[in-house]
Design an enzyme around this catalytic site. Structure first.
Site, mmCIF file in Angstrom:
data_model
loop_
_atom_site.group_PDB
_atom_site.id
_atom_site.type_symbol
_atom_site.label_atom_id
_atom_site.label_comp_id
_atom_site.label_asym_id
_atom_site.label_seq_id
_atom_site.Cartn_x
_atom_site.Cartn_y
_atom_site.Cartn_z
ATOM 1 C CG ASP A 107 -2.296 -0.310 1.012
ATOM 2 O OD1 ASP A 107 -2.781 -0.093 -0.125
ATOM 3 O OD2 ASP A 107 -2.956 -0.802 1.949
ATOM 4 C CD GLU A 206 -12.222 -1.773 2.851
ATOM 5 O OE1 GLU A 206 -11.138 -1.554 2.292
ATOM 6 O OE2 GLU A 206 -12.366 -1.809 4.095
HETATM 7 O O1 KIV Z 1 -4.806 -2.199 4.023
HETATM 8 C C1 KIV Z 1 -5.477 -3.212 3.756
HETATM 9 O O2 KIV Z 1 -5.381 -4.255 4.410
HETATM 10 C C2 KIV Z 1 -6.398 -3.135 2.628
HETATM 11 C C3 KIV Z 1 -7.326 -4.290 2.430
HETATM 12 C C4 KIV Z 1 -8.418 -4.251 3.402
HETATM 13 C C5 KIV Z 1 -7.811 -4.349 1.036
HETATM 14 O O3 KIV Z 1 -6.407 -2.172 1.941
#
Ligand code: KIV
Length: 289
Positions: A107, A206
């Site tokens: 991320d 989501e």
């Molecule tokens: O940060 C995370 O774990 C996510 C998932 C919930 C898709 O973005």
């Protein structure tokens, strides 16, 4: 070996199934695209350390996400908002080191890409170079399309994330289901098409109604990865600590707990303490002479 002559493993057909298929190289975006064409569903789990990631890799999980959910699931914050680039880089590097086959997606945390596409590029490059991930994920539909386009042009695979975007928790006033009502549903479809058009190789949906997620999945050529989005997305993702029963207290409605690790670990710690107190540990077989 140069760029024009890929290794035999890289060349292996993306027609092999994701589960039990190619095992001598990492899963790629081509494999995931092949799975969508075959109608093969797949799972994604979050991972935040080498040890746990290794377990999921050995289990055959094709994609692991170093999510900024590390904030609330691993680092002790209330939300994902405080997570920094340095933290994600460190966790992602550990997950890469602990795995051999899974595609590792990391991320871009809050504040690491919203300022400008150039900022997104700088931080995505850090994740690719310093952590060695295979792809990055960022939140937002139309609003993030330009950043996605720039990263994809530079050769960085991007997973998009629309619907409920937890980095916006303060603006949303919590974690409400998204896409309810005609206007919100149309906006979600526009967001999905915008990120696909920008070059995203997959889209996380989501907390959206199942019927809407099914429509998006049908209309996109790239795979959708659902979390709280019903059964008709191409893939499903869960936060590993929720999935394995490590999370304390209530978990969201969309979570299925496949184990009760919190109880198992707690019991192990209590038994260890009792053995130490009673003097039954260490026993002769644990002792050097
Ligand atoms: O940060 C995370 O774990 C996510 C998932 C919930 C898709 O973005």
């Amino acid at each position: 070996m140069n760029a024009s002559s890929p290794s035999p493993a890289q060349n292996q057909a993306s027609t092999a199934t994701l589960y039990g298929g190619v095992t001598n190289r990492r899963v790629t975006v081509r494999d995931l695209s092949g799975a969508k064409q075959r109608g093969e569903k797949w799972s994604m789990l979050t991972a935040y350390d080498a040890l746990t990631a290794g377990v999921f890799d050995e289990a055959g999980t094709p994609v692991l996400l170093v999510g900024d959910s590390a904030g609330n699931c691993h680092l002790g914050y209330e939300t994902t908002v405080p997570v920094t680039m340095d933290q994600i880089v460190m966790l992602a590097a550990a997950v890469v080191r602990g795995t051999k086959r899974a595609m590792i997606v990391a991320d871009l945390p809050f504040g690491s890409y919203q300022e400008s596409p150039a900022q997104a590029m700088h931080n995505a490059v850090r994740l690719m170079k310093e952590a060695g991930v295979g792809a990055v994920k960022l939140e937002g539909g139309e609003r993030s399309a330009r950043a996605i386009e720039l990263l994809v042009e530079a050769g960085i695979p991007v997973m998009a994330h629309i619907g409920l975007t937890p980095q916006s928790v303060h603006a949303l006033g919590g974690y409400p289901v998204q896409g309810r009502g005609d206007e919100a549903a149309h906006q979600l479809l526009r967001d999905a098409k915008a990120v696909q058009q920008a070059g995203a190789f997959a889209v996380v949906l989501e907390a959206v109604p199942a019927e809407l997620a099914a429509r998006v999945t049908e209309q996109l050529a790239v795979p959708t990865v659902g979390i709280g989005a019903g059964a008709d997305t191409d893939a499903q993702v869960l936060v590993w600590t929720d999935m394995a029963g490590m999370t304390a207290g209530r978990v969201p409605k969309f979570v299925k707990q496949y184990a009760d690790l919190r109880a198992v670990l707690g019991e192990a710690a209590r038994e260890f303490a009792a053995d130490v107190q009673s003097g039954t540990f260490p026993a002769p077989e644990h002792t050097f002479h």
